[in-house]
Motif scaffolding. Structure first.
Motif, PDB file in Angstrom:
ATOM      1  N   VAL A  12       0.878  -1.096   0.143  1.00 24.99           N
ATOM      2  CA  VAL A  12       0.065  -0.153  -0.034  1.00 24.99           C
ATOM      3  C   VAL A  12       0.887   1.253  -0.090  1.00 24.99           C
ATOM      4  O   VAL A  12       2.031   1.446   0.726  1.00 24.99           O
ATOM      5  CB  VAL A  12      -0.697  -0.087   1.217  1.00 24.99           C
ATOM      6  CG1 VAL A  12      -1.530   1.243   1.313  1.00 24.99           C
ATOM      7  CG2 VAL A  12      -1.707  -1.264   1.307  1.00 24.99           C
ATOM      8  N   LYS A  15       0.129   4.977   3.960  1.00 23.91           N
ATOM      9  CA  LYS A  15      -0.210   4.130   5.026  1.00 23.91           C
ATOM     10  C   LYS A  15      -0.965   4.857   6.230  1.00 23.91           C
ATOM     11  O   LYS A  15      -0.078   5.423   7.077  1.00 23.91           O
ATOM     12  CB  LYS A  15       1.120   3.401   5.784  1.00 23.91           C
ATOM     13  CG  LYS A  15       1.906   2.672   4.548  1.00 23.91           C
ATOM     14  CD  LYS A  15       2.299   1.226   5.027  1.00 23.91           C
ATOM     15  CE  LYS A  15       2.660   0.328   4.051  1.00 23.91           C
ATOM     16  NZ  LYS A  15       3.587   0.528   3.095  1.00 23.91           N
ATOM     17  N   THR A  19      -6.114   3.020   4.856  1.00 26.40           N
ATOM     18  CA  THR A  19      -5.501   2.228   3.899  1.00 26.40           C
ATOM     19  C   THR A  19      -4.937   0.773   4.588  1.00 26.40           C
ATOM     20  O   THR A  19      -4.861  -0.216   3.830  1.00 26.40           O
ATOM     21  CB  THR A  19      -4.506   2.985   3.067  1.00 26.40           C
ATOM     22  OG1 THR A  19      -3.561   3.433   4.197  1.00 26.40           O
ATOM     23  CG2 THR A  19      -5.043   3.875   2.418  1.00 26.40           C
ATOM     24  N   GLU A  22      -8.121  -1.444   4.967  1.00 22.55           N
ATOM     25  CA  GLU A  22      -8.344  -1.694   3.715  1.00 22.55           C
ATOM     26  C   GLU A  22      -7.293  -3.056   3.130  1.00 22.55           C
ATOM     27  O   GLU A  22      -7.710  -4.097   2.859  1.00 22.55           O
ATOM     28  CB  GLU A  22      -8.557  -0.861   2.698  1.00 22.55           C
ATOM     29  CG  GLU A  22      -9.697   0.151   2.850  1.00 22.55           C
ATOM     30  CD  GLU A  22      -9.847   1.176   1.931  1.00 22.55           C
ATOM     31  OE1 GLU A  22      -8.617   1.229   1.176  1.00 22.55           O
ATOM     32  OE2 GLU A  22     -10.778   1.912   1.882  1.00 22.55           O
TER      33      GLU A  22
END
Length: 94
Positions: A12, A15, A19, A22
């Protein structure tokens, strides 16, 4: 904590609570935020536990050494933490 660590180690790009949540399949950031904001941490104990885990997983019988260098990580934006103008030798720019 395991989910938080998996999120931090994921691919990702940004961060943050949303996020990270998810990335590990949570419906929202509430659990991640509660973990990071509400619980008391034994910082020294956590550090020692994580170090022991990393050493166990990455140990090398020949005495190898792991070196982590994040200086090549290009930061983006102007309002996020750690994005002040700075020279990055690996990127060759400011």
């Amino acid at each position: 904590m395991r989910s938080c660590l998996q999120g931090l180690l994921s691919e990702v790009e940004r961060k943050n609570g949303w996020t990270l949540a998810e990335a590990v399949g949570d419906a929202g950031p509430q659990g991640m935020q509660r973990l990071l904001n509400s619980y008391c941490w034994d910082v020294d104990g956590l550090r020692d536990d994580i170090r022991a885990l990393v050493v166990h997983e990455l140990e090398d019988a020949d005495g190898g050494v792991l070196v982590v260098d994040e200086t090549g990580f290009l930061k983006k934006g102007r309002k996020s933490a750690g994005v002040a103008r700075q020279y990055s030798g690996t990127a060759g720019r400011i």
